[in-house]
Design a protein around this motif. Sequence first.
Motif, PDB file in Angstrom:
ATOM      1  N   THR A 114       0.827  -1.201   0.000  1.00 49.61           N
ATOM      2  CA  THR A 114       0.000   0.000   0.000  1.00 49.61           C
ATOM      3  C   THR A 114       0.865   1.256   0.000  1.00 49.61           C
ATOM      4  O   THR A 114       0.578   2.216  -0.717  1.00 49.61           O
ATOM      5  CB  THR A 114      -0.937   0.009   1.219  1.00 49.61           C
ATOM      6  N   GLU A 115       1.937   1.261   0.764  1.00 49.19           N
ATOM      7  CA  GLU A 115       2.811   2.428   0.834  1.00 49.19           C
ATOM      8  C   GLU A 115       3.634   2.638  -0.440  1.00 49.19           C
ATOM      9  O   GLU A 115       4.172   3.715  -0.644  1.00 49.19           O
ATOM     10  CB  GLU A 115       3.719   2.335   2.055  1.00 49.19           C
ATOM     11  N   THR A 116       3.702   1.641  -1.298  1.00 50.45           N
ATOM     12  CA  THR A 116       4.383   1.823  -2.576  1.00 50.45           C
ATOM     13  C   THR A 116       3.418   2.276  -3.662  1.00 50.45           C
ATOM     14  O   THR A 116       3.825   2.546  -4.779  1.00 50.45           O
ATOM     15  CB  THR A 116       5.062   0.521  -3.048  1.00 50.45           C
TER      16      THR A 116
ATOM     17  N   SER B  66      -2.101  -1.363  -5.259  1.00 54.85           N
ATOM     18  CA  SER B  66      -3.340  -1.808  -4.628  1.00 54.85           C
ATOM     19  C   SER B  66      -3.710  -3.165  -5.217  1.00 54.85           C
ATOM     20  O   SER B  66      -3.369  -3.473  -6.353  1.00 54.85           O
ATOM     21  CB  SER B  66      -4.461  -0.800  -4.848  1.00 54.85           C
ATOM     22  N   GLY B  67      -4.409  -3.961  -4.462  1.00 55.91           N
ATOM     23  CA  GLY B  67      -4.758  -5.289  -4.925  1.00 55.91           C
ATOM     24  C   GLY B  67      -3.575  -6.226  -4.850  1.00 55.91           C
ATOM     25  O   GLY B  67      -2.675  -6.060  -4.033  1.00 55.91           O
ATOM     26  N   SER B  68      -3.534  -7.161  -5.749  1.00 53.43           N
ATOM     27  CA  SER B  68      -2.463  -8.148  -5.794  1.00 53.43           C
ATOM     28  C   SER B  68      -1.376  -7.688  -6.762  1.00 53.43           C
ATOM     29  O   SER B  68      -1.669  -7.122  -7.813  1.00 53.43           O
ATOM     30  CB  SER B  68      -3.001  -9.497  -6.256  1.00 53.43           C
ATOM     31  N   ILE B  69      -0.127  -7.953  -6.427  1.00 51.11           N
ATOM     32  CA  ILE B  69       0.959  -7.598  -7.350  1.00 51.11           C
ATOM     33  C   ILE B  69       0.888  -8.417  -8.631  1.00 51.11           C
ATOM     34  O   ILE B  69       1.534  -8.081  -9.613  1.00 51.11           O
ATOM     35  CB  ILE B  69       2.350  -7.755  -6.683  1.00 51.11           C
ATOM     36  N   PHE B  70       0.078  -9.485  -8.645  1.00 47.73           N
ATOM     37  CA  PHE B  70      -0.047 -10.336  -9.828  1.00 47.73           C
ATOM     38  C   PHE B  70      -1.192  -9.919 -10.747  1.00 47.73           C
ATOM     39  O   PHE B  70      -1.357 -10.477 -11.820  1.00 47.73           O
ATOM     40  CB  PHE B  70      -0.192 -11.799  -9.412  1.00 47.73           C
TER      41      PHE B  70
END
Length: 62
Positions: free
Chosen positions: A49-51, A54-58
Motif C-alpha cells: 500500500t505504501e508503494t 493496490s490489490g495483488s501484485i499479480f
Amino acid sequence: MVKVIPIGGVMATWENWTRQYTGAMLPSFHQLGPLKLPIEELRTGPTLTETGVSGSIFDPIR
C-alpha cells in the motif's frame, strides 16, 4: 556460460545507484552488452500500500 553459446560472455553494468526510502541501495540503469536498460518507476516501502500498489501484485499478469 555453457559451451554451446559461441561467445565468451557479455559485459554487464549496474549504474546510478540511489538510496531508497527503506535504506536499500538500488541501481536505476543497467547495460548488458549493447542493450541499455533504464530501470523506471521503481518503488520501495514497508508495505505494498505504501508503494502505491493496490490489490495483488499479480493483477497485471492475469
